[in-house]
Design an enzyme around this catalytic site. Structure first.
Site, PDB file in Angstrom:
ATOM      1  N   HIS A  91      74.177 -64.328  -0.271  1.00 35.74           N
ATOM      2  CA  HIS A  91      74.577 -65.023  -1.498  1.00 35.74           C
ATOM      3  C   HIS A  91      73.733 -66.263  -1.765  1.00 35.74           C
ATOM      4  CE1 HIS A  91      77.525 -62.045  -1.931  1.00 35.74           C
ATOM      5  NE2 HIS A  91      78.155 -62.664  -2.925  1.00 35.74           N
ATOM      6  N   ASP A 154      84.580 -72.398  -2.715  1.00 31.45           N
ATOM      7  CA  ASP A 154      85.383 -71.873  -3.830  1.00 31.45           C
ATOM      8  C   ASP A 154      85.485 -70.359  -3.763  1.00 31.45           C
ATOM      9  OD1 ASP A 154      85.471 -74.426  -4.731  1.00 31.45           O
ATOM     10  OD2 ASP A 154      83.980 -74.155  -6.314  1.00 31.45           O
ATOM     11  N   GLU A 269      88.929 -80.966  -7.718  1.00 32.16           N
ATOM     12  CA  GLU A 269      87.607 -80.595  -8.242  1.00 32.16           C
ATOM     13  C   GLU A 269      87.552 -80.975  -9.719  1.00 32.16           C
ATOM     14  OE1 GLU A 269      85.803 -76.840  -7.646  1.00 32.16           O
ATOM     15  OE2 GLU A 269      86.021 -76.885  -5.457  1.00 32.16           O
TER      16      GLU A 269
HETATM   17  C1  FAD Z   1      79.527 -66.819  -6.085  1.00 35.98           C
HETATM   18  C2  FAD Z   1      79.141 -67.920  -5.127  1.00 35.98           C
HETATM   19  C3  FAD Z   1      79.985 -68.981  -4.934  1.00 35.98           C
HETATM   20  C4  FAD Z   1      79.650 -69.999  -4.039  1.00 35.98           C
HETATM   21  N1  FAD Z   1      80.512 -71.033  -3.856  1.00 35.98           N
HETATM   22  C5  FAD Z   1      80.193 -72.013  -2.996  1.00 35.98           C
HETATM   23  C6  FAD Z   1      81.086 -73.106  -2.782  1.00 35.98           C
HETATM   24  O1  FAD Z   1      82.135 -73.205  -3.387  1.00 35.98           O
HETATM   25  N2  FAD Z   1      80.721 -74.048  -1.895  1.00 35.98           N
HETATM   26  C7  FAD Z   1      79.560 -73.973  -1.180  1.00 35.98           C
HETATM   27  O2  FAD Z   1      79.313 -74.850  -0.357  1.00 35.98           O
HETATM   28  N3  FAD Z   1      78.698 -72.973  -1.382  1.00 35.98           N
HETATM   29  C8  FAD Z   1      78.986 -72.008  -2.269  1.00 35.98           C
HETATM   30  N4  FAD Z   1      78.105 -70.988  -2.468  1.00 35.98           N
HETATM   31  C9  FAD Z   1      76.814 -71.036  -1.768  1.00 35.98           C
HETATM   32  C10 FAD Z   1      76.922 -70.416  -0.389  1.00 35.98           C
HETATM   33  O3  FAD Z   1      77.639 -71.266   0.471  1.00 35.98           O
HETATM   34  C11 FAD Z   1      75.564 -70.241   0.222  1.00 35.98           C
HETATM   35  O4  FAD Z   1      74.739 -69.524  -0.635  1.00 35.98           O
HETATM   36  C12 FAD Z   1      75.661 -69.526   1.562  1.00 35.98           C
HETATM   37  O5  FAD Z   1      74.439 -69.615   2.219  1.00 35.98           O
HETATM   38  C13 FAD Z   1      75.954 -68.080   1.319  1.00 35.98           C
HETATM   39  O6  FAD Z   1      76.460 -67.506   2.487  1.00 35.98           O
HETATM   40  P1  FAD Z   1      75.906 -66.118   2.946  1.00 35.98           P
HETATM   41  O7  FAD Z   1      76.786 -65.758   4.070  1.00 35.98           O
HETATM   42  O8  FAD Z   1      75.769 -65.147   1.851  1.00 35.98           O
HETATM   43  O9  FAD Z   1      74.476 -66.589   3.503  1.00 35.98           O
HETATM   44  P2  FAD Z   1      73.030 -65.997   3.226  1.00 35.98           P
HETATM   45  O10 FAD Z   1      72.679 -66.219   1.822  1.00 35.98           O
HETATM   46  O11 FAD Z   1      72.949 -64.618   3.731  1.00 35.98           O
HETATM   47  O12 FAD Z   1      72.170 -66.959   4.178  1.00 35.98           O
HETATM   48  C14 FAD Z   1      71.969 -68.317   3.837  1.00 35.98           C
HETATM   49  C15 FAD Z   1      71.069 -68.992   4.873  1.00 35.98           C
HETATM   50  O13 FAD Z   1      71.747 -69.079   6.112  1.00 35.98           O
HETATM   51  C16 FAD Z   1      71.075 -68.360   7.116  1.00 35.98           C
HETATM   52  N5  FAD Z   1      72.097 -67.656   7.883  1.00 35.98           N
HETATM   53  C17 FAD Z   1      72.930 -66.687   7.483  1.00 35.98           C
HETATM   54  N6  FAD Z   1      73.747 -66.332   8.480  1.00 35.98           N
HETATM   55  C18 FAD Z   1      73.421 -67.102   9.530  1.00 35.98           C
HETATM   56  C19 FAD Z   1      73.891 -67.218  10.864  1.00 35.98           C
HETATM   57  N7  FAD Z   1      74.874 -66.452  11.330  1.00 35.98           N
HETATM   58  N8  FAD Z   1      73.316 -68.125  11.672  1.00 35.98           N
HETATM   59  C20 FAD Z   1      72.311 -68.913  11.238  1.00 35.98           C
HETATM   60  N9  FAD Z   1      71.819 -68.843  10.001  1.00 35.98           N
HETATM   61  C21 FAD Z   1      72.365 -67.953   9.155  1.00 35.98           C
HETATM   62  C22 FAD Z   1      70.134 -67.408   6.385  1.00 35.98           C
HETATM   63  O14 FAD Z   1      69.001 -67.083   7.164  1.00 35.98           O
HETATM   64  C23 FAD Z   1      69.785 -68.217   5.167  1.00 35.98           C
HETATM   65  O15 FAD Z   1      68.767 -69.125   5.472  1.00 35.98           O
HETATM   66  C24 FAD Z   1      78.409 -69.955  -3.347  1.00 35.98           C
HETATM   67  C25 FAD Z   1      77.534 -68.881  -3.566  1.00 35.98           C
HETATM   68  C26 FAD Z   1      77.902 -67.880  -4.435  1.00 35.98           C
HETATM   69  C27 FAD Z   1      76.953 -66.751  -4.680  1.00 35.98           C
END
Ligand code: FAD
Length: 519
Positions: A91, A154, A269
């Site tokens: 994400h 969120d 918020e």
């Molecule tokens: C619809 C939506 C709503 C969101 N709402 C919020 C919010 O309310 N608050 C907020 O703070 N953020 C929010 N985000 C942002 C979100 O927190 C970040 O994009 C987060 O990185 C996404 O998590 P993911 O698991 O998909 O990580 P990914 O996008 O898969 O990875 C993000 C980063 O973390 C690294 N990573 C992933 N897993 C691990 C692991 N296990 N160990 C070490 N590194 C790792 C990856 O290599 C990459 O660099 C939102 C994003 C979306 C799309």
């Protein structure tokens, strides 16, 4: 599409040879999990939620344990130039979880490895996998223990490791800090392939480095998350302001009032919306109940191009007397200066409240806007700069909206542990600003390049003005920009990289360090 522009590498003989290496390297791994060459059966690993960048990996690996992760990292370190990206739920917006011709670890395959309740000195914790989705952590904690983590995002279809690598911020952060302030122990596989337990007292450099560390120092395979008892219900309220200074004054009052004896809101918020009947950006985006629409007649004639909504929530239990809940809410709202005729509220279950964005996701998927590109911009802007930001950005650059929420709410720096790698402004009160752009495929949406350029215009404005701000979920193209981002923490960041991932194998999609050859 920028995705096309950014495919900077043409396939060369060397790269084709590297693919051969990858398959032979992977064959010797002897993993408990599985390997798939190319971008995975659905090609998911060369995309992310942002839909702006695309980098195809050589293989997608579904580890089944920390030892599998360690084997993959060690194998990459023996290769000439392989990198490894942990991917949570993909994400990210700007390719952060991708690895161009590298190895992507689909961490979701580890989600069931850990789920254990513990009590230490009377405090409850749950051990969960780095690849677990927060929505699953929520459901299991509530169902099995009647408990829940204290600090959320969120949207909960994000993984524990993904948000802990950034910060994890939502309306509870003013009280408990971000998610990075609510974990006490991690299991991490470093860029050397070592599996280490870390906490404030054990390997503290790794522990604080990894929290907010953008995946640079290790892969989080387990996290110990602080719990509190879960309430049954939430009173969810939105109130409207036409003046930014009144909105910020009240938001700051709510996040700074001491929580002693008297109840206070459990979630604070806010967001900006357009003063028009636009279905997505305007008045209809505010109401919480279809039976209670927004009555623009109640707006004062002085209202400008944009309006402000403060969103708060109070926890309670189903056996609480509802009139007592009403009394607390009236007392808390009584101090605020919102437009008394523009107040919206609903009572929902605690789990439904936390899963509120899931419902929006379902609707957005049905109308195909969930899968369109999302050139989002997230920032932290200091209290001193937020009024000017409103004047220049919300009231001018974004006065017609962005096709999605424009969040703006205060949090307190003292709740963020400054030993972590997360970068925030210097002031005690700063605002999270999230421009969550959605581009509707019909009619023809503005080009992604145009929206990215608008994001740059906003960043440039802040730089020019000398604002105290930091990008959240940052994305930069040069190391010079990363150096600026980390400021006086840059040297520490580089030292930690040299210590825990000396060959720069991990998280290449952040574009901070280049993979180094074997010594
Ligand atoms: C619809 C939506 C709503 C969101 N709402 C919020 C919010 O309310 N608050 C907020 O703070 N953020 C929010 N985000 C942002 C979100 O927190 C970040 O994009 C987060 O990185 C996404 O998590 P993911 O698991 O998909 O990580 P990914 O996008 O898969 O990875 C993000 C980063 O973390 C690294 N990573 C992933 N897993 C691990 C692991 N296990 N160990 C070490 N590194 C790792 C990856 O290599 C990459 O660099 C939102 C994003 C979306 C799309």
């Amino acid at each position: 599409m920028i995705a096309c522009l950014e495919r900077y590498v043409h396939e060369t003989d060397a790269e084709s040879r590297q693919d051969d290496d990858v398959s032979s390297i992977c064959k010797t791994l002897d993993l408990q999990g599985s390997i798939e060459f190319g971008g995975g059966s659905t090609g998911f690993a060369d995309k992310d939620f942002g839909g702006v960048y695309s980098f195809e990996p050589s293989a997608v690996i579904r580890p089944s344990c920390a030892d599998d992760v360690a084997r993959v990292v060690k194998a990459a370190s023996r290769s000439s130039n392989l990198t490894v990206a942990a991917r949570g739920n993909g994400h990210s917006i700007n390719g952060q979880a991708m690895a161009h011709r590298g190895l992507v670890l689909d961490m979701r395959s580890t989600e069931d490895n850990h789920f254990k309740l513990l009590t230490i000195n009377g405090v409850y914790y749950v051990d969960v996998s780095g690849g677990a989705l927060w929505e699953d952590v929520l459901k299991r904690c509530v169902l099995e223990f009647g408990m829940a983590p204290r600090s959320w995002t969120d949207y909960l279809s994000l993984t524990v490791g993904g948000t802990l690598s950034n910060a994890g911020v939502s309306g509870q952060a003013f009280r408990y800090g971000p998610q990075t302030s609510n974990v006490t122990e991690l299991e991490v596989v470093t860029g050397k392939g070592d599996v280490l337990i870390c906490s404030e007292n054990e390997n503290p450099e790794l522990f604080f480095g990894v929290l907010g560390g953008l995946g640079q120092f290790g892969v989080i395979t387990r996290a110990r998350v602080v719990l509190q008892s879960a309430p049954d219900m939430v009173r969810w309220i939105r109130v409207v302001y036409s003046e930014f200074d009144e909105f910020t004054q009240d938001a700051e009052l709510l996040v700074t009032q001491p929580v002693k004896g008297e109840s206070s809101f459990d979630y604070v918020e806010g967001f900006v919306f357009v003063n028009s009947d636009d279905r997505v950006n305007g008045w209809p985006s505010v109401s919480l109940d279809p039976k209670h629409g927004f009555e623009p007649d109640f707006l004062p004639p002085t209202a400008g191009s944009v309006l402000y909504c403060l969103e708060v929530a109070l926890h309670y239990n189903s056996d609480d007397n509802l009139s007592a809940v009403d009394t607390v809410v009236s007392r808390l709202l009584g101090r605020l200066g919102f437009n008394r005729n523009l107040k919206f509220q609903v009572d929902v279950s605690y789990v439904d409240f936390l899963l509120r964005v899931k419902r929006a996701e379902e609707q957005a998927k049905a109308s195909r806007i969930w899968d369109s590109p999302h050139p989002w911009l997230n920032m932290f802007v200091s209290k001193s700069d937020i009024a000017e930001f409103d004047r220049a950005v919300f009231k001018k650059i974004l006065k017609d909206g962005i096709g999605g929420p424009m969040l703006v709410y205060p949090v307190l720096r003292s709740k963020w542990d400054n030993r972590t790698s997360v970068m925030v402004p210097d002031e005690e009160i700063f605002y999270l600003v999230a421009l969550l752009r959605f581009t509707c495929p019909n009619p023809k949406p503005p080009s992604v390049e145009k929206l990215v350029a608008q994001n740059h215009e906003i960043i440039q404005y802040c730089n020019k003005r000398g604002s105290d701000f930091k990008l959240y979920l940052p994305h930069y193209k040069s190391q010079e920009e990363w150096k600026n981002h980390f400021g006086n923490q840059w040297t520490r960041f580089v030292e930690m990289k040299a210590c825990f991932d000396p060959m720069a194998i991990l998280s290449p999609g952040q574009n901070i360090f280049s993979r180094l050859p074997q010594p």
